[in-house]
Design an enzyme around this catalytic site. Structure first.
Site, PDB file in Angstrom:
ATOM      1  N   TYR A 170     123.008  50.454  70.278  1.00  0.00           N
ATOM      2  CA  TYR A 170     123.025  50.884  68.868  1.00  0.00           C
ATOM      3  C   TYR A 170     121.942  50.143  68.082  1.00  0.00           C
ATOM      4  O   TYR A 170     121.161  50.744  67.353  1.00  0.00           O
ATOM      5  CB  TYR A 170     124.405  50.591  68.294  1.00  0.00           C
ATOM      6  CG  TYR A 170     124.630  51.009  66.880  1.00  0.00           C
ATOM      7  CD1 TYR A 170     124.506  50.095  65.833  1.00  0.00           C
ATOM      8  CD2 TYR A 170     124.991  52.317  66.568  1.00  0.00           C
ATOM      9  CE1 TYR A 170     124.731  50.467  64.525  1.00  0.00           C
ATOM     10  CE2 TYR A 170     125.228  52.697  65.254  1.00  0.00           C
ATOM     11  CZ  TYR A 170     125.098  51.765  64.248  1.00  0.00           C
ATOM     12  OH  TYR A 170     125.319  52.151  62.941  1.00  0.00           O
TER      13      TYR A 170
ATOM     14  N   SER B  16     120.673  50.954  59.642  1.00  0.00           N
ATOM     15  CA  SER B  16     121.856  50.084  59.678  1.00  0.00           C
ATOM     16  C   SER B  16     121.393  48.659  59.426  1.00  0.00           C
ATOM     17  O   SER B  16     120.209  48.352  59.578  1.00  0.00           O
ATOM     18  CB  SER B  16     122.505  50.184  61.066  1.00  0.00           C
ATOM     19  OG  SER B  16     123.375  49.093  61.292  1.00  0.00           O
TER      20      SER B  16
HETATM   21  P1  NAP Z   1     130.431  58.578  62.411  1.00  0.00           P
HETATM   22  O1  NAP Z   1     131.642  59.080  63.020  1.00  0.00           O
HETATM   23  O2  NAP Z   1     129.583  57.645  63.212  1.00  0.00           O
HETATM   24  O3  NAP Z   1     129.561  59.868  61.957  1.00  0.00           O
HETATM   25  C1  NAP Z   1     128.610  60.338  62.797  1.00  0.00           C
HETATM   26  C2  NAP Z   1     128.659  61.835  62.800  1.00  0.00           C
HETATM   27  O4  NAP Z   1     127.624  62.300  63.671  1.00  0.00           O
HETATM   28  C3  NAP Z   1     129.975  62.408  63.318  1.00  0.00           C
HETATM   29  O5  NAP Z   1     130.386  63.487  62.517  1.00  0.00           O
HETATM   30  C4  NAP Z   1     129.600  62.896  64.708  1.00  0.00           C
HETATM   31  O6  NAP Z   1     130.372  64.012  65.140  1.00  0.00           O
HETATM   32  C5  NAP Z   1     128.166  63.317  64.493  1.00  0.00           C
HETATM   33  N1  NAP Z   1     127.455  63.445  65.757  1.00  0.00           N
HETATM   34  C6  NAP Z   1     127.502  62.612  66.816  1.00  0.00           C
HETATM   35  N2  NAP Z   1     126.708  63.079  67.796  1.00  0.00           N
HETATM   36  C7  NAP Z   1     126.142  64.229  67.336  1.00  0.00           C
HETATM   37  C8  NAP Z   1     125.240  65.196  67.892  1.00  0.00           C
HETATM   38  N3  NAP Z   1     124.739  65.051  69.126  1.00  0.00           N
HETATM   39  N4  NAP Z   1     124.902  66.274  67.145  1.00  0.00           N
HETATM   40  C9  NAP Z   1     125.407  66.432  65.897  1.00  0.00           C
HETATM   41  N5  NAP Z   1     126.265  65.561  65.306  1.00  0.00           N
HETATM   42  C10 NAP Z   1     126.628  64.469  66.030  1.00  0.00           C
HETATM   43  O7  NAP Z   1     130.755  57.882  61.062  1.00  0.00           O
HETATM   44  P2  NAP Z   1     129.877  57.159  59.959  1.00  0.00           P
HETATM   45  O8  NAP Z   1     130.299  55.740  59.941  1.00  0.00           O
HETATM   46  O9  NAP Z   1     129.996  58.043  58.776  1.00  0.00           O
HETATM   47  O10 NAP Z   1     128.342  57.136  60.450  1.00  0.00           O
HETATM   48  C11 NAP Z   1     127.351  57.947  59.854  1.00  0.00           C
HETATM   49  C12 NAP Z   1     126.012  57.294  60.110  1.00  0.00           C
HETATM   50  O11 NAP Z   1     125.966  56.024  59.464  1.00  0.00           O
HETATM   51  C13 NAP Z   1     125.745  57.004  61.595  1.00  0.00           C
HETATM   52  O12 NAP Z   1     124.371  57.204  61.881  1.00  0.00           O
HETATM   53  C14 NAP Z   1     126.073  55.509  61.721  1.00  0.00           C
HETATM   54  O13 NAP Z   1     125.367  54.903  62.794  1.00  0.00           O
HETATM   55  C15 NAP Z   1     125.589  55.015  60.409  1.00  0.00           C
HETATM   56  N6  NAP Z   1     126.149  53.728  59.967  1.00  0.00           N
HETATM   57  C16 NAP Z   1     127.492  53.581  59.812  1.00  0.00           C
HETATM   58  C17 NAP Z   1     127.975  52.348  59.342  1.00  0.00           C
HETATM   59  C18 NAP Z   1     129.433  52.085  59.146  1.00  0.00           C
HETATM   60  O14 NAP Z   1     129.788  50.897  58.921  1.00  0.00           O
HETATM   61  N7  NAP Z   1     130.291  53.081  59.200  1.00  0.00           N
HETATM   62  C19 NAP Z   1     127.084  51.322  59.033  1.00  0.00           C
HETATM   63  C20 NAP Z   1     125.717  51.515  59.244  1.00  0.00           C
HETATM   64  C21 NAP Z   1     125.256  52.734  59.700  1.00  0.00           C
HETATM   65  P3  NAP Z   1     131.690  63.736  66.006  1.00  0.00           P
HETATM   66  O15 NAP Z   1     132.585  62.904  65.119  1.00  0.00           O
HETATM   67  O16 NAP Z   1     132.204  65.099  66.288  1.00  0.00           O
HETATM   68  O17 NAP Z   1     131.227  62.975  67.216  1.00  0.00           O
HETATM   69  C1  GCO Z   2     129.651  47.101  64.736  1.00  0.00           C
HETATM   70  C2  GCO Z   2     129.669  48.086  63.615  1.00  0.00           C
HETATM   71  C3  GCO Z   2     128.291  48.196  63.014  1.00  0.00           C
HETATM   72  C4  GCO Z   2     128.335  49.159  61.871  1.00  0.00           C
HETATM   73  C5  GCO Z   2     127.050  49.211  61.161  1.00  0.00           C
HETATM   74  C6  GCO Z   2     126.707  47.917  60.523  1.00  0.00           C
HETATM   75  O1  GCO Z   2     130.227  47.380  65.774  1.00  0.00           O
HETATM   76  O2  GCO Z   2     129.038  46.049  64.495  1.00  0.00           O
HETATM   77  O3  GCO Z   2     130.114  49.356  64.056  1.00  0.00           O
HETATM   78  O4  GCO Z   2     127.387  48.617  64.004  1.00  0.00           O
HETATM   79  O5  GCO Z   2     128.628  50.436  62.315  1.00  0.00           O
HETATM   80  O6  GCO Z   2     126.020  49.703  61.939  1.00  0.00           O
HETATM   81  O7  GCO Z   2     125.573  48.151  59.726  1.00  0.00           O
END
Ligand code: NAP
Ligand code: GCO
Length: 264
Positions: free
Chosen positions: A158, A145
């Protein structure tokens, strides 16, 4: 040139891949020819995921296991190895976030985020990598991230996890790159998924912040991240290792600007 991104014959596992970024990654790797396995912890989401793949004319092998549970992971990976084949491409995508100030956060909450976002990628990678070592080939992509390098109020757990995952990615590289395994991370900026839904409501101060701090002037889409995953999963990144590829519209490059200054 097309061969560089052809994943035919490869087995890819995307953890937490039933929606959002993980789903976009699974679909793009599937379109590149890989056999896709998607894990999650809820059967209802796994069923919806199957429909998403079917709409794209793609197969997907779904399985429910908790990435924080070593025994559950071993059972899940064993099923993949038996029914599909050894994992060639692992995307450690599963993650959670809890937005709580440090003083208000229970230690149990902190530990839960660390478990899913930092310990689980280690558990799954340790279970998958022996076959990659045997094959002298493999790809591991850890979902980091911009919070691997930045902090902000209320996301201490986080950011601690994602910062640790950046260094775990580098340490995996130190130990496993010699087996022709490329281990990299992706550092998304602010992406339109359910995880950021609360921050994107019109007029939400955070939405204004992201829009002004991101030079590209927009939130990212899951496919923006998926394209980076395709590169890191492909032959094209054969000498890229221990690298965190930030997909953030330039936000990490930008300290910020005084409103109006950019209109020069
Ligand atoms: P998300 O809802 O955070 O997706 C995470 C997925 O992981 C969900 O399907 C969740 O299932 C699953 N999960 C959680 N705990 C788990 C466990 N113990 N075992 C198996 N699966 C599990 O949505 P996202 O934004 O697509 O995030 C995906 C990844 O990208 C994450 O690692 C997040 O930190 C990272 N990320 C997101 C952003 C952003 O802006 N969206 C930015 C930077 C990084 P449930 O929904 O059933 O809990
Ligand atoms: C927040 C956001 C971020 C994004 C992402 C940014 O609360 O600041 O959820 O944590 O998910 O990780 O890169």
């Amino acid at each position: 040139m097309k061969d560089l991104f052809d994943l035919t014959g490869k087995v890819a596992l995307v953890t937490g891949g039933t929606h959002g970024i993980g789903l976009a990654i699974g679909l793009i790797l599937g379109k590149a020819g890989a056999k896709i396995c998607v894990n999650d912890i809820r059967d209802d989401k796994l069923n919806i995921c199957k429909e998403s793949f079917k709409k794209e004319g793609l197969d997907v092998y779904t399985l429910r296991f908790n990435v924080t549970d070593e025994k559950d992971v071993d059972i899940g990976i064993s099923r993949i190895e038996k029914n599909i084949g050894p994992v060639d491409i692992l995307v450690n995508n599963a993650g959670i976030i809890k937005r709580i100030s440090i003083l208000d956060m229970a230690i149990a909450d902190y530990k839960q985020v660390i478990d899913v976002d930092l310990v689980a990628p280690l558990i799954v990678s340790k279970r998958v990598v022996p076959k990659m070592i045997q094959k002298r080939s493999g790809k591991i992509i850890n979902m980091c991230s911009m919070m691997s390098v930045y902090g902000r109020n209320t996301v201490s757990a986080y950011a601690s996890a994602k910062g640790g995952l950046k260094l775990l990615t580098q340490n995996m590289t130190c130990e496993w790159a010699k087996y022709n395994i490329q281990i990299n991370g992706i550092g998304p900026g602010y992406i339109i998924t359910s995880q950021t839904a609360a921050l994107r409501e019109d007029g939400h101060p955070f939405n204004d912040l992201v829009m002004t701090r991101t030079p590209a002037g927009r939130w990212g889409e899951p496919n923006d991240v998926a394209y980076a995953a395709l590169f890191l999963a492909s032959k094209a990144s054969g000498f890229v290792n221990g690298h965190i590829l930030y997909v953030d519209g330039g936000i990490l490059a930008n300290f910020g600007y005084v409103k109006g200054e950019n209109d020069l």
